[in-house]
Design an enzyme around this catalytic site. Sequence first.
Site, PDB file in Angstrom:
ATOM      1  N   GLU A  89       6.095   1.353  -7.142  1.00 21.99           N
ATOM      2  CA  GLU A  89       7.239   0.776  -6.435  1.00 21.99           C
ATOM      3  C   GLU A  89       6.914   0.417  -4.981  1.00 21.99           C
ATOM      4  O   GLU A  89       7.734  -0.113  -4.266  1.00 21.99           O
ATOM      5  CB  GLU A  89       8.463   1.687  -6.519  1.00 21.99           C
ATOM      6  CG  GLU A  89       8.253   3.111  -6.099  1.00 21.99           C
ATOM      7  CD  GLU A  89       9.508   3.972  -6.308  1.00 21.99           C
ATOM      8  OE1 GLU A  89      10.568   3.430  -6.654  1.00 21.99           O
ATOM      9  OE2 GLU A  89       9.411   5.188  -6.108  1.00 21.99           O
ATOM     10  N   CYS A 140      11.086   0.962 -15.260  1.00 21.07           N
ATOM     11  CA  CYS A 140      12.386   1.634 -15.250  1.00 21.07           C
ATOM     12  C   CYS A 140      13.303   1.061 -14.173  1.00 21.07           C
ATOM     13  O   CYS A 140      14.445   1.485 -14.036  1.00 21.07           O
ATOM     14  CB  CYS A 140      12.213   3.135 -15.064  1.00 21.07           C
ATOM     15  SG  CYS A 140      11.394   3.558 -13.519  1.00 21.07           S
ATOM     16  N   HIS A 159      22.309   2.310  -4.921  1.00 22.18           N
ATOM     17  CA  HIS A 159      22.555   3.317  -5.951  1.00 22.18           C
ATOM     18  C   HIS A 159      23.985   3.339  -6.441  1.00 22.18           C
ATOM     19  O   HIS A 159      24.253   3.733  -7.572  1.00 22.18           O
ATOM     20  CB  HIS A 159      22.042   4.667  -5.484  1.00 22.18           C
ATOM     21  CG  HIS A 159      20.563   4.674  -5.665  1.00 22.18           C
ATOM     22  ND1 HIS A 159      19.736   4.112  -4.727  1.00 22.18           N
ATOM     23  CD2 HIS A 159      19.800   5.010  -6.726  1.00 22.18           C
ATOM     24  CE1 HIS A 159      18.504   4.164  -5.192  1.00 22.18           C
ATOM     25  NE2 HIS A 159      18.516   4.697  -6.396  1.00 22.18           N
TER      26      HIS A 159
HETATM   27  C1  PEP Z   1      13.119   1.557  -8.573  1.00 26.10           C
HETATM   28  O1  PEP Z   1      12.839   1.579  -7.374  1.00 26.10           O
HETATM   29  O2  PEP Z   1      13.058   0.536  -9.281  1.00 26.10           O
HETATM   30  C2  PEP Z   1      13.577   2.796  -9.231  1.00 26.10           C
HETATM   31  C3  PEP Z   1      13.731   2.857 -10.533  1.00 26.10           C
HETATM   32  O3  PEP Z   1      13.864   3.847  -8.433  1.00 26.10           O
HETATM   33  P1  PEP Z   1      15.225   3.992  -7.594  1.00 26.10           P
HETATM   34  O4  PEP Z   1      16.129   2.850  -7.978  1.00 26.10           O
HETATM   35  O5  PEP Z   1      15.795   5.313  -7.957  1.00 26.10           O
HETATM   36  O6  PEP Z   1      14.750   3.912  -6.189  1.00 26.10           O
HETATM   37 MG    MG Z   2      12.672   3.457  -6.354  1.00 26.64          MG
END
Ligand code: PEP
Ligand code: MG
Length: 585
Positions: A444, A515, A195
């Site tokens: 996911e 996304c 993140h």
């Molecule tokens: C993903 O896992 O691709 C996603 C968009 O969620 P995050 O990156 O917040 O886990």
């Molecule tokens: Mg994710």
Amino acid sequence: MSFSLHGIGVSKGIAIGKVHVIDHDVIEVSEFSLSKQTLEDEVNRFKEALEIARQQLSRIRDSVPKNAPGDVAAFIDTHLLMLEDSSLSQVPIRIIREKQCNAEWALKLQCDELVQVFDKMDDPYLSSRKQDVEQVVARVLRILRGYTELPTASMGELLSGAIVLSDDLSPADTVMMQHHGILAFATEFGGTTSHTAILARSLGIPAIVGLHKARTYLQQGDTVVVDGFNGVLFGSPDEFLLNYYRTRQREEKRYRAGLSKLKTAPVATADGTTITLHANIEFPEDMAAVKRVGSNGIGLYRTEFLFLHRREPPNEEEHFDAYLRVVNALKGGTITIRTLDLGADKQGSDFAKLESHHSDSHMNNPALSLRAIRLCLRNIPEFKAQLRAILRVSAFGNVRMLLPMISSVSELTQVISLIEQVRQELTREAILFDPKMQLGLMVEVPAMAVCTDIFLPYVDFLSIGTNDLIQYTLAIDRCDDSVNYLYDPLHPAVLRLIKMSIDASNKVLKPISMCGEMASDSRFVRLLLGLGLRSFSVNPEAYLEVKQIILNSNLVSLAKLANKVLKVGTQADINVLIQQINTQA
Ligand code: PEP
Ligand code: MG
């Protein structure tokens, strides 16, 4: 002489500036016996260290920006209070005198004692406070080691125009730094879709992770060049190198200026198919970047960042206020609010009070443990506060709700019945909401991708989260740079799962978007179009670049080539096909 350090470029761009080192390392402490005559000097040394720590924290406290998220100031206040507590200010002095030992050792003994007490606490919130104790003790230990300088400038001044170099940065660290005009991030650990990397990209700051031992070669104030395109950091750059990178910086600026001309063009392929292109955000403040690139929708609003740097989870009103800011900023566009996805790498050292682990055992694999929807279903009152806020804000705009990490239908039906409860409550309370608000699922977890058809009847739309889909399909921790070389969006298993989900959704005419970061990567946009994807949600920094590729793509021949990629195994074959796809007229 110039030298280069190689890592993983996780956010494009070039920065030239001075290094600001941030240290989180565990400090090794040894025991020394002292003579009776020197004990009072040692006690005084300890007291001085406490005083310097207090002054350091007060200065940091004063420099917290007014618009910093959550309760950053309260977080520092807690550390100040801990410093004054007799368990840290008096007990170590008693230990120094009784054991005739050095201050570091006395402090370490007392810290171990406190940590044990916290560990035994049943209350998960109190037990997680041991991290505060460890952080305060680490500060005092560093001062005892000679790092006594007080920040002469405010945190903002220290970081403004600096290249932050650290072992690793938690999302909470990154959030705290985001308003300070940092030029770039460079960390020794971390992965492409951690993140911190995602945040760096959304802030448009170049970033490199996995720069092993960088702090051994670089010191506070050293001038460096960060090449986020290639994941290279140059130390002691000579004039030749500096000139080269200054030219590249100018070229990059020109390129960005060219892209900004696409801002108002409708999003469609060259052969006329309309494509949905939305943006991902983490904070209401990100709406400024969304507006800059001209996106008229939010395909992923990661709400977990509301939870960082706080003692208590946000209440319903705080959720509501944040969401309403986004709704008001977008004026009519679709906003996809994802429910809380805390856990795993979004843990931070100080996330809000939520039950985060089983009552008596710690998580060995946080990414496979109580994360996201699983954590929410263990914290129903906090989850309901969020559900209520999302439903309430749906009365003010085109809001959709997105659920992360769903892996089983029973989990989904539990959430659906909670949403139903919340609707009934709101109706009873005569609070407005959109009764037709759409509900969607993140694809996911591979279990979901394989069985999309089973989940689809329950929901209105899907969104593919490749960051986790790749992590869970290929069994590699997305934050661990030692296995980053295996993190491969082009692995046939990943591509087949993506294709299966797209086909299953198209079959029942329900929208599916992507996304995850793969959608923001210019190398994969045409491949995804070829696999049938017609909706993307990308980080604002990548938005115009992705748009440009869409505008220049012809769908006719892409499907054939994309389907070939699903069947080849070697990297070389895949590269040839991707090259063909990306160079096609
Ligand atoms: C993903 O896992 O691709 C996603 C968009 O969620 P995050 O990156 O917040 O886990
Ligand atoms: Mg994710």
